[in-house]
Design an enzyme around this catalytic site. Structure first.
Site, PDB file in Angstrom:
ATOM      1  N   SER A  26      28.820  48.598  51.620  1.00 16.11           N
ATOM      2  CA  SER A  26      27.935  48.276  50.393  1.00 16.11           C
ATOM      3  C   SER A  26      26.313  48.786  50.563  1.00 16.11           C
ATOM      4  CB  SER A  26      27.848  46.852  50.407  1.00 16.11           C
ATOM      5  OG  SER A  26      27.056  46.375  49.255  1.00 16.11           O
ATOM      6  N   TYR A  48      24.477  39.860  55.164  1.00 20.43           N
ATOM      7  CA  TYR A  48      24.625  40.889  54.645  1.00 20.43           C
ATOM      8  C   TYR A  48      25.000  42.006  55.077  1.00 20.43           C
ATOM      9  CZ  TYR A  48      28.165  42.820  50.439  1.00 20.43           C
ATOM     10  OH  TYR A  48      28.837  43.136  50.086  1.00 20.43           O
TER      11      TYR A  48
HETATM   12  N1  LIG Z   1      31.968  43.546  44.319  1.00 21.00           N
HETATM   13  C1  LIG Z   1      31.140  44.119  43.887  1.00 21.00           C
HETATM   14  O1  LIG Z   1      29.908  44.453  43.955  1.00 21.00           O
HETATM   15  C2  LIG Z   1      31.081  44.976  46.039  1.00 21.00           C
HETATM   16  C3  LIG Z   1      29.566  46.088  46.216  1.00 21.00           C
HETATM   17  C4  LIG Z   1      29.284  46.967  47.181  1.00 21.00           C
HETATM   18  C5  LIG Z   1      30.525  46.152  48.129  1.00 21.00           C
HETATM   19  N2  LIG Z   1      31.598  45.368  48.253  1.00 21.00           N
HETATM   20  C6  LIG Z   1      32.382  45.142  49.356  1.00 21.00           C
HETATM   21  O2  LIG Z   1      34.305  45.417  48.536  1.00 21.00           O
HETATM   22  C7  LIG Z   1      34.376  44.439  49.706  1.00 21.00           C
HETATM   23  C8  LIG Z   1      35.718  44.391  48.126  1.00 21.00           C
HETATM   24  O3  LIG Z   1      34.917  43.131  47.666  1.00 21.00           O
HETATM   25  P1  LIG Z   1      35.253  42.301  46.516  1.00 21.00           P
HETATM   26  O4  LIG Z   1      34.079  42.258  45.178  1.00 21.00           O
HETATM   27  O5  LIG Z   1      36.874  42.464  45.634  1.00 21.00           O
HETATM   28  O6  LIG Z   1      35.681  40.629  46.419  1.00 21.00           O
HETATM   29  P2  LIG Z   1      37.046  39.412  46.065  1.00 21.00           P
HETATM   30  O7  LIG Z   1      37.365  39.764  45.325  1.00 21.00           O
HETATM   31  O8  LIG Z   1      35.871  38.472  46.950  1.00 21.00           O
HETATM   32  O9  LIG Z   1      38.125  40.225  47.014  1.00 21.00           O
HETATM   33  C9  LIG Z   1      37.364  40.431  48.456  1.00 21.00           C
HETATM   34  C10 LIG Z   1      39.197  39.436  49.445  1.00 21.00           C
HETATM   35  O10 LIG Z   1      38.756  39.177  50.736  1.00 21.00           O
HETATM   36  C11 LIG Z   1      39.055  38.139  51.269  1.00 21.00           C
HETATM   37  N3  LIG Z   1      38.720  37.738  52.750  1.00 21.00           N
HETATM   38  C12 LIG Z   1      37.504  36.679  52.862  1.00 21.00           C
HETATM   39  N4  LIG Z   1      37.797  35.885  53.489  1.00 21.00           N
HETATM   40  C13 LIG Z   1      38.359  36.534  54.656  1.00 21.00           C
HETATM   41  C14 LIG Z   1      39.151  36.257  55.752  1.00 21.00           C
HETATM   42  N5  LIG Z   1      38.148  35.527  56.301  1.00 21.00           N
HETATM   43  N6  LIG Z   1      39.870  36.711  55.943  1.00 21.00           N
HETATM   44  C15 LIG Z   1      40.732  37.575  55.916  1.00 21.00           C
HETATM   45  N7  LIG Z   1      40.263  37.453  54.392  1.00 21.00           N
HETATM   46  C16 LIG Z   1      38.902  37.102  53.629  1.00 21.00           C
HETATM   47  C17 LIG Z   1      38.968  37.115  50.028  1.00 21.00           C
HETATM   48  O11 LIG Z   1      40.401  36.089  49.941  1.00 21.00           O
HETATM   49  P3  LIG Z   1      39.510  34.590  49.457  1.00 21.00           P
HETATM   50  O12 LIG Z   1      40.382  35.189  48.141  1.00 21.00           O
HETATM   51  O13 LIG Z   1      41.085  34.041  49.956  1.00 21.00           O
HETATM   52  O14 LIG Z   1      38.636  34.373  49.831  1.00 21.00           O
HETATM   53  C18 LIG Z   1      39.451  38.586  49.075  1.00 21.00           C
HETATM   54  O15 LIG Z   1      40.785  38.744  49.056  1.00 21.00           O
HETATM   55  C19 LIG Z   1      33.654  43.759  50.365  1.00 21.00           C
HETATM   56  O16 LIG Z   1      33.910  43.408  51.536  1.00 21.00           O
HETATM   57  C20 LIG Z   1      32.612  43.820  49.433  1.00 21.00           C
HETATM   58  O17 LIG Z   1      31.844  43.590  50.849  1.00 21.00           O
HETATM   59  C21 LIG Z   1      32.087  44.942  46.945  1.00 21.00           C
END
Ligand SMILES: NC(=O)c1ccc[n+]([C@@H]2O[C@H](COP(=O)([O-])OP(=O)(O)OC[C@H]3O[C@@H](n4cnc5c(N)ncnc54)[C@H](OP(=O)(O)O)[C@@H]3O)[C@@H](O)[C@H]2O)c1
Length: 315
Positions: A157, A182
């Protein structure tokens, strides 16, 4: 050899979608593992890879919800990245199937969560976002190598800019800051790709890290509305002030990293907007020098191997 951290003229950009970067790419017969592949940009990655023909395995800590979300797109199996025993159990089950892994997208993550300890007192963001993936990739390593030309993609990120690795206090025992935690975890995601690529390049496995953009997903679950207003993401009436990417656009850079022929022979670099990013020390987009520092990458690998007790590269 590590790819220079400079643009390559990919022809794609911030508004490209996962389907667009996959146009003309046939993944039939390929196997992909997508952690977090049941929510947000992970789910969109699962959908796009499956549409291109890949068999997708989605490890999930909430298996029932994951099955509902993933449906026919892929297979769901249990994995809690914050629990080392769960990582080993998933790896054992997967390795027993004898299947190779062509693509591994480490998309699972948590952001700015309240102070939480997991395992032997590890800070939860570092443990979930970095250590769990570190142990998982190291356990699955033989099946990445045997696939021939596999790619490992670490979803980092822009938040990595909030902190370098806190070498003297990885677990935030001296005062917790959710954004610094983070930042440290997301810096670790980049350093992991840098060192994995160096260690694995001879095997043909290449590693990448990336910033996917800003996308509205359940990732923001720990942020109160007032904080998102203060961050300038939304007006007080809820109107977005920031041009968020759609999930289809948000999944594009990791899908591109996992599959693009334009990245053949490259690795160990940080990507954004479907491009190799520049190094940046100011407000300009790009990766901070400390996150692609090769010495730090080696040091983090050693520390992570010691903490998790897993290292595929021990001689
Ligand atoms: N969205 C953004 O703007 C953004 C920006 C920069 C970087 N990112 C990065 O992109 C990635 C995906 O983010 P997203 O926006 O798609 O978020 P999200 O919708 O919250 O998806 C995150 C996923 O990770 C899973 N997870 C969390 N803790 C876990 C654990 N202990 N074991 C196994 N799975 C786990 C969650 O499962 P549960 O649903 O069961 O919790 C969910 O399926 C992340 O690494 C984030 O840091 C996102």
């Amino acid at each position: 050899m590590t790819t220079p951290q400079h643009k390559i003229g990919s022809g794609f950009g911030a508004r490209s979608t996962a389907d667009e970067v996959l146009a003309g790419i046939d993944l039939t017969g390929r196997l992909a593992i997508v952690t977090g592949g049941y929510s947000g940009i992970g789910l969109e990655t699962t959908r796009a890879l499956a549409k291109a023909g890949a068999r997708v395995v989605v490890p999930a800590r909430r298996v029932e919800q994951a099955r509902d979300a993933v449906g026919e797109l892929g297979e769901v199996d249990e994995l809690d990245l914050g629990d080392l025993a769960s990582v080993h159990a998933f790896a054992d089950r997967f390795l027993a199937t004898g299947r190779d892994i062509d693509i591994m997208v480490n998309s699972a993550g948590i952001m700015a969560s309240p102070e939480t300890r997991v395992g032997p007192g590890w800070e939860a963001q570092f443990a979930t976002n970095h250590l769990g993936h570190f142990a998982l990739v190291n356990r699955l390593w033989p099946r990445l190598v045997s696939a021939g030309g596999a790619r490992v993609v670490s979803v980092s990120s822009i938040g990595h800019r909030a902190s370098d690795i806190r070498w003297d206090d990885l677990a935030f025992e001296r005062g917790y800051d959710k954004w610094a935690a983070y930042g440290q975890a997301k810096t670790a995601n980049v350093l992991f790709a840098v060192e994995l690529d160096r260690l694995g390049a001879d095997t043909g496995v290449r590693a990448f890290a990336l910033h996917p953009g800003g996308i509205r997903t359940p990732l923001q679950r720990h942020l109160p509305t007032e904080e998102m207003v203060a961050l300038g993401w939304f007006a007080e009436d809820g109107t977005p002030l920031f041009e968020f990417k759609t999930p289809e656009q948000g999944a594009a850079t990791q899908t591109w990293a996992a599959t693009s022929p334009a990245l053949a022979g490259m690795g160990g670099v940080y990507l954004q907007d479907c491009e190799v990013a520049e190094v940046s020390t100011d407000d300009a987009p790009g990766v901070r020098p400390y996150a692609v520092d090769q010495e730090s990458a080696r040091r983090l690998w050693t520390v992570s191997a010691s903490l998790t007790g897993v290292n595929a590269f021990t001689r």
